[in-house]
Design an enzyme around this catalytic site. Structure first.
Site, mmCIF file in Angstrom:
data_model
loop_
_atom_site.group_PDB
_atom_site.id
_atom_site.type_symbol
_atom_site.label_atom_id
_atom_site.label_comp_id
_atom_site.label_asym_id
_atom_site.label_seq_id
_atom_site.Cartn_x
_atom_site.Cartn_y
_atom_site.Cartn_z
ATOM 1 N N ARG A 102 0.819 -1.209 0.000
ATOM 2 C CA ARG A 102 0.000 0.000 0.000
ATOM 3 C C ARG A 102 0.853 1.260 0.000
ATOM 4 O O ARG A 102 0.546 2.233 -0.714
ATOM 5 C CB ARG A 102 -0.959 -0.029 1.194
ATOM 6 C CG ARG A 102 -1.864 1.201 1.335
ATOM 7 C CD ARG A 102 -2.487 1.667 0.028
ATOM 8 N NE ARG A 102 -3.107 0.607 -0.744
ATOM 9 C CZ ARG A 102 -3.383 0.682 -2.050
ATOM 10 N NH1 ARG A 102 -3.046 1.773 -2.730
ATOM 11 N NH2 ARG A 102 -3.948 -0.312 -2.669
ATOM 12 N N LYS A 137 1.344 24.820 -3.561
ATOM 13 C CA LYS A 137 0.126 24.167 -3.074
ATOM 14 C C LYS A 137 0.312 22.650 -3.160
ATOM 15 O O LYS A 137 -0.319 21.954 -3.949
ATOM 16 C CB LYS A 137 -1.086 24.632 -3.876
ATOM 17 C CG LYS A 137 -1.372 26.121 -3.706
ATOM 18 C CD LYS A 137 -2.508 26.588 -4.587
ATOM 19 C CE LYS A 137 -2.740 28.079 -4.433
ATOM 20 N NZ LYS A 137 -3.799 28.591 -5.332
ATOM 21 N N LYS A 169 3.434 39.126 -2.808
ATOM 22 C CA LYS A 169 2.024 38.838 -3.066
ATOM 23 C C LYS A 169 1.163 40.030 -2.645
ATOM 24 O O LYS A 169 1.653 41.044 -2.144
ATOM 25 C CB LYS A 169 1.613 37.579 -2.301
ATOM 26 C CG LYS A 169 2.443 36.346 -2.651
ATOM 27 C CD LYS A 169 1.960 35.686 -3.928
ATOM 28 C CE LYS A 169 0.687 34.889 -3.664
ATOM 29 N NZ LYS A 169 0.229 34.202 -4.890
ATOM 30 N N GLU A 199 3.357 40.077 -7.643
ATOM 31 C CA GLU A 199 2.014 39.758 -8.110
ATOM 32 C C GLU A 199 1.218 41.050 -8.249
ATOM 33 O O GLU A 199 1.215 41.879 -7.339
ATOM 34 C CB GLU A 199 1.321 38.823 -7.114
ATOM 35 C CG GLU A 199 -0.119 38.503 -7.468
ATOM 36 C CD GLU A 199 -0.802 37.716 -6.354
ATOM 37 O OE1 GLU A 199 -0.917 36.494 -6.492
ATOM 38 O OE2 GLU A 199 -1.202 38.338 -5.351
ATOM 39 N N ASP A 220 -2.360 38.144 -11.872
ATOM 40 C CA ASP A 220 -3.323 37.344 -11.123
ATOM 41 C C ASP A 220 -4.744 37.586 -11.607
ATOM 42 O O ASP A 220 -5.280 38.694 -11.492
ATOM 43 C CB ASP A 220 -3.216 37.671 -9.636
ATOM 44 C CG ASP A 220 -4.119 36.795 -8.784
ATOM 45 O OD1 ASP A 220 -4.189 35.582 -9.047
ATOM 46 O OD2 ASP A 220 -4.777 37.331 -7.869
#
Length: 281
Positions: A102, A137, A169, A199, A220
């Protein structure tokens, strides 16, 4: 062929996953049903088409429980495989192989899924200059493996962490009081090898950033029309990265605006597992 990750960097992930599965008493089913000295031959085989990645994870999972096991890879990471195709052959102590099954399949299927989805995006933008990149992410603890899988699928890696590039950001901009001020502070702090990306979420912010010459401007959630406008205004003087609202239905049109990079969080946060099985032979 994508350069492999050294076993040294993969082994801790495999060891932790095996320990999680084995728990406090080990594989009680294998211990109850299978003789201690029994041997088993099996194959790892694809059950659907896709791009394979993570064969070393399967190998290390088996060898961790049976150091004398024989593992023969029949494909290499980055290969496009078809249903029924044998990816690897293995012969090992039966208890050990079934106890490792597994963990081996979880990692192999997960990474192959990331590589497969990346390949789909890369194929979708073929013929344009746009490159497909991942984001941060990622699954905690698996970032280096998932980003490796992105490379196996033909994609680029964005930052690995907070320490390898400056990425300003929207919240950084808000805290600094504007794009220009954030960029000036970043430029003052950055070493000569440190790239700076900012950004922006509007043409007004883009116009503010462009004269300050960051290495990359992230656009963005820009409309296709506005993306094309930034490409014209930048005139190749800065790398343009499109982000937000990207999926397999929209990515081609985004690429055709002329941007250099399209970053896609879905490569790692939404990739379905590629169906791979371990079959006794």
């Amino acid at each position: 062929m994508t350069p492999p990750i050294p076993d040294l960097l993969i082994a801790p992930v495999v060891t932790a996953a095996l320990a999680e599965d084995l728990g406090r008493a080990g594989d009680v089913t294998a211990q109850a049903c299978i003789a201690a000295d029994a041997r088993l031959s099996a194959v790892f085989a694809a059950r659907q088409s896709g791009v394979v990645a993570g064969l070393a994870c399967a190998r290390l999972a088996v060898l961790a429980l049976d150091p004398d096991a024989r593992f023969e890879a029949c494909a290499v990471d980055g290969d496009l495989v078809q249903p029924g195709q044998v990816l690897a052959k293995v012969e090992a102590n039966a208890r050990a192989l079934l106890s490792a099954e597994r963990t081996a399949l979880n990692l192999l299927g997960r990474l192959s899924g990331v590589a497969t989805l990346t390949h789909a995006y890369v194929t979708a933008v073929s013929g344009t200059k746009a490159r497909i990149a991942d984001t941060r992410k990622t699954t905690p603890g698996l970032r280096h493996l998932e980003k490796y899988a992105v490379r196996c699928g033909g994609g680029l890696n964005h930052r690995f962490g907070l320490d390898d590039a400056i990425l300003i950001k929207d919240n950084h901009v808000a805290a600094c009081g504007g794009v220009a001020e954030a960029l000036k502070r970043a430029r003052a702090a950055a070493g000569h090898l440190m790239k700076i990306e900012v950004e922006v979420d509007s043409l007004a912010q883009f116009d503010e950033a462009l004269p300050l010459a960051p290495d990359v401007i992230m656009l963005d959630n820009f409309s296709l029309e506005d993306l094309a406008t930034t490409v014209r205004l930048a005139a190749g003087k800065v790398t343009l990265e499109a982000s937000g609202g990207v999926n397999l239905q929209t990515v081609r049109a985004i690429a055709e605006t002329g941007v250099d990079v399209i970053s896609v969080g879905a490569l790692t946060h939404s990739a379905p597992v590629l169906d791979i099985g371990l079959d006794a032979v």
